[in-house]
Design a protein around this motif. Structure first.
Motif, PDB file in Angstrom:
ATOM      1  N   ASP A  45       0.680  -1.168  -0.008  1.00  0.00           N
ATOM      2  CA  ASP A  45      -0.348  -0.454  -0.093  1.00  0.00           C
ATOM      3  C   ASP A  45       0.718   1.332  -0.130  1.00  0.00           C
ATOM      4  N   GLU A  46       2.185   1.148  -0.120  1.00  0.00           N
ATOM      5  CA  GLU A  46       3.212   2.446   0.257  1.00  0.00           C
ATOM      6  C   GLU A  46       4.131   2.657  -0.760  1.00  0.00           C
ATOM      7  N   LYS A  47       4.138   3.597  -1.162  1.00  0.00           N
ATOM      8  CA  LYS A  47       5.417   3.990  -2.495  1.00  0.00           C
ATOM      9  C   LYS A  47       6.680   3.188  -2.136  1.00  0.00           C
ATOM     10  N   VAL A 103      10.435   6.910  -7.631  1.00  0.00           N
ATOM     11  CA  VAL A 103       9.327   6.120  -6.428  1.00  0.00           C
ATOM     12  C   VAL A 103       8.240   6.874  -7.343  1.00  0.00           C
ATOM     13  N   ILE A 104       7.757   4.842  -7.224  1.00  0.00           N
ATOM     14  CA  ILE A 104       6.545   4.317  -7.336  1.00  0.00           C
ATOM     15  C   ILE A 104       5.618   3.778  -6.622  1.00  0.00           C
ATOM     16  N   GLY A 105       4.316   4.080  -7.357  1.00  0.00           N
ATOM     17  CA  GLY A 105       3.065   3.596  -6.126  1.00  0.00           C
ATOM     18  C   GLY A 105       1.712   3.132  -7.513  1.00  0.00           C
ATOM     19  N   PRO A 106       1.045   2.409  -7.162  1.00  0.00           N
ATOM     20  CA  PRO A 106       0.059   2.022  -7.928  1.00  0.00           C
ATOM     21  C   PRO A 106      -0.823   3.087  -7.784  1.00  0.00           C
ATOM     22  N   THR A 107      -2.013   3.154  -9.058  1.00  0.00           N
ATOM     23  CA  THR A 107      -3.285   3.368  -8.973  1.00  0.00           C
ATOM     24  C   THR A 107      -4.112   2.279  -8.552  1.00  0.00           C
TER      25      THR A 107
END
Length: 203
Positions: A45-47, A103-107
């Motif tokens: 749930d985190e970047k 940094v990467i995070g999901p949509t």
């Protein structure tokens, strides 16, 4: 529906309010490295940093634990993700990629990919074939019972119906369980790694 023109010169990628369309999804999922990225993002749930993501993808690709990934292996994945895969995933709205902070995070669109991927081991029989084969076995058995051939004739029609129902309920339960296990983000390891390299650990 909105169209996004990718930087690699390929055909436009299509987006809708419901997520990405089938053609775009298959194009995205056709690359194993992108599937690994998507799986990793589905399990957190985190970047995450590009370095950590690259290290984990390299570990899965080489069938080793993260602490055994060499700098060469990590850098190879790092470069490919930064230059090609993450921009593509960002373009279709599956990830948020900060190119400055790396940094990467999901949509929220990333979960829509689940319906497009069904990973099957090379040693497995497709479920459609299994269901068809089971039905043929039962049909043949009932026919042999109808003509009076022992031991098939010893079972009544009611008994055959109960046996058939119980068999397909059991098969359906196993099918449902396996499908859930083979979804991206369902387990600690990607489905392909789980099937092909059960000894791989991630930390």
């Amino acid at each position: 529906m909105t169209r996004h023109q990718p930087s690699d010169g390929s055909s436009p990628l299509k987006l809708s309010h419901q997520g990405i369309d089938r053609e775009t999804a298959y194009r995205i999922l056709s690359n194993r490295r992108r599937r690994f990225v998507i799986h990793y993002l589905m399990t957190t749930d985190e970047k995450i940093s590009l370095r950590a993501l690259s290290e984990q993808v390299a570990a899965w690709e080489n069938g080793i634990s993260r602490d055994k990934v060499t700098s060469t292996q990590r850098k190879r994945v790092y470069t490919a993700l930064h230059q090609a895969h993450l921009p593509k995933l960002s373009t279709v709205g599956l990830v948020e990629y900060d190119t400055r902070q790396k940094v990467i995070g999901p949509t929220e669109n990333i979960d829509t990919l689940q319906v497009y991927l069904d990973v099957v081991s090379e040693d497995d029989i497709p479920w459609s074939v299994f269901y068809t084969g089971t039905a043929l076995v039962f049909a043949t058995s009932v026919l042999l019972g109808w003509v009076g051939l022992v031991p098939f004739a010893l079972l009544s029609g009611y008994a055959w119906a109960m046996l058939l129902s119980a068999t397909f309920v059991g098969i359906g339960a196993v099918n449902l369980y396996q499908n859930r296990q083979n979804r991206l983000g369902a387990n600690h390891l990607p489905p392909e790694v789980t099937l092909d390299a059960d000894n791989v650990v991630t930390d």
